[in-house]
Design an enzyme around this catalytic site. Structure first.
Site, short mmCIF file in Angstrom:
data_model
loop_
_atom_site.label_atom_id
_atom_site.label_comp_id
_atom_site.label_asym_id
_atom_site.label_seq_id
_atom_site.Cartn_x
_atom_site.Cartn_y
_atom_site.Cartn_z
N CYS A 1 0.81 -1.22 0.00
CA CYS A 1 0.00 0.00 0.00
C CYS A 1 0.84 1.27 0.00
O CYS A 1 0.75 2.11 -0.90
CB CYS A 1 -0.92 0.04 1.22
SG CYS A 1 -1.80 -1.47 1.61
N HIS B 1 -0.95 6.73 2.54
CA HIS B 1 -1.35 5.60 3.37
C HIS B 1 -1.93 6.03 4.71
O HIS B 1 -1.43 6.95 5.36
CB HIS B 1 -0.16 4.67 3.61
CG HIS B 1 -0.52 3.43 4.36
ND1 HIS B 1 -1.38 2.49 3.86
CD2 HIS B 1 -0.18 2.99 5.61
CE1 HIS B 1 -1.54 1.51 4.73
NE2 HIS B 1 -0.82 1.79 5.80
#
Length: 454
Positions: A27, A81
């Protein structure tokens, strides 16, 4: 298996990229890469815990580039993130936005799970426990299907707030806007309103045919098994086929929920009268294993199912609406592409190339390879390239150039790696050629007439 109606409707007005690859199937590194236009090897970000601006202080991010050229830049939800399980901790970059990032206040889990978590948190605090990281906080179960409204969970709230922003901007003509909307789903924990679970009968869901690591692959190239750091998660011996189908049902439900949330944002553009004049991009930050190679709920590899991700682009007056392209593109290309399509100057520093010509001609000759990488543990780095027919991977000790393992897979008639051919005598010339391209780096694969970013 799943047919998301809102995104299917959007795809009929967009160009679908069938071979779009992230630069790292994790991610945070993936997002830092496409939001900066820089590859993980340049940013130094291959994991979690550091922000982009800590490692590249003078970076001008994609949204910041638009802001610097007079656009109003705003973000809702998970863009850089965010630690989704708790919502605590963010790797956001405030310099990218004209207004503060909006993070939803609604929970990740439903009311029953949140009550269980609250009790555990209270007990921990009473015992003097200190949570040193967002991931230390108690988690609920791996999936949850509360009978609640969409907006009672994080993605539904994010969609409504983004739609409100669009409606407000429609009444303020004159200044263009850059809007980033990030949804948590589909991602563990798979939590959606019950109606999305009801779309799928787990007893009818097929499990993947290829559920083992590729034959001849080096050890530890995949995260096997299931993500088990959730409440009441069964041991491996108890993970029956029926359990896996229920797990898969939860994943598919999370896709359908995200699709509905994306539809709220797309509908807001239509209702505000802005759809025809707005460049819209739909992306995912990486792929996701749901049983392929025996991996459930992981990514973290250099293989096809992890590195290939969704990419749909709709630009005003584009000629390729409803078409698809098999051209190899990389997410690091997104930054120069959006600048190109909006007539902004090219970013000062980037490591991709604009794929705007593909919106005019989806069959144009394009990149000869896409590049990805994965840090395994703390000291083993896998660097990968994907051509039209093969995937090639080299593993080195982090900081060393000595190759300790090679992988070669023929993907000319398959979308999943099955047999490592790197040691086959018949493949020696191809291994040498692809190894040379990997050594020369991303510029060796640029399409004709492309301009390097530095």
């Amino acid at each position: 298996m799943v047919n998301p109606p809102c995104l299917d409707r959007f795809a009929r007005t967009a160009l679908r990229f069938d071979r779009a690859y992230v630069q790292s199937a994790v991610c945070s590194p993936s997002r830092n890469s496409f939001l900066s236009g820089l590859r993980p090897g340049t940013t130094g970000l291959r994991g979690f815990g550091a922000t982009l601006r800590e490692t590249v202080p003078d970076v001008v991010t994609l949204p910041q580039h638009f802001k610097n050229h007079g656009w109003h830049s705003a973000a809702f939800g998970k863009v850089f993130h965010v630690y989704a399980e708790t919502g605590l901790g963010s790797e956001d970059d405030p310099a990218s936005w004209s207004q503060p990032l909006y993070l939803p206040k609604s929970p990740v889990w439903g009311p029953r799970q949140e009550k269980i978590r609250a009790a555990q948190i209270a007990a921990d605090r009473a015992a003097g426990k200190v949570y040193s990281h967002s991931h230390d906080w108690p988690r609920g179960e791996a999936w949850d299907d509360p009978d609640i409204a969409d907006e009672a969970l994080r993605d539904g709230e994010t969609a409504l707030k983004a739609a409100g922003f669009i409606q407000a901007r429609a009444t303020q003509p004159g200044q263009p806007f850059f809007l980033a909307v990030g949804f948590y789903q589909p991602h563990l924990p798979f939590v959606t309103p019950k109606k999305y679970f009801d779309l799928y009968d787990p007893d009818t869901l097929p499990l993947p045919d290829i559920d083992e690591a590729p034959r001849g692959a080096p050890r530890n190239t995949l995260n096997p098994g299931m993500v088990k750091a959730y409440l009441n998660f069964p041991d491996e011996a108890q993970q029956t086929a029926a359990f896996k189908r229920r797990y898969l049902q939860a994943y598919l439900a999370s896709i359908s929920y995200m699709d509905a949330c994306a539809g709220v944002v797309l509908d807001a553009l239509e209702q505000a009268g802005l759809a025809d004049d707005t460049l819209v991009v739909f992306i995912g930050d990486h792929g996701y294993y749901m049983g392929e190679h025996g991996s459930w709920g992981h990514k973290h590899s250099n293989y096809e199912m992890a590195t290939r991700a969704p990419l749909l682009v709709r630009a005003p007056e584009m000629k390729s609406a409803g078409a698809a392209t098999s051209a190899l593109v990389e997410f690091v290309d997104l930054y120069p592409t959006l600048a190109d399509l909006t007539a902004l100057p090219a970013p000062r520093r980037h490591e991709g190339c604009s794929f705007a010509p593909l919106l005019e001609n989806p069959r144009a000759e394009w990149k000869s390879a896409a590049f990805s990488e994965m840090l395994r543990g703390k000291d083993c780095l896998g660097r990968s390239l994907r051509t039209a027919t093969h995937r090639y991977v080299e593993w080195t000790r982090h900081g060393s150039t000595e190759v300790i393992a090679r992988e070669l897979y023929d993907l000319s008639s398959s979308s999943i790696e099955t047999i490592n051919l790197a040691g086959e005598p018949s493949q020696t010339a191809l291994v040498k050629s692809l190894g040379s391209m990997l050594e020369r780096g991303w510029q060796a694969a640029l399409p004709p007439a492309a301009t390097p970013g530095f």
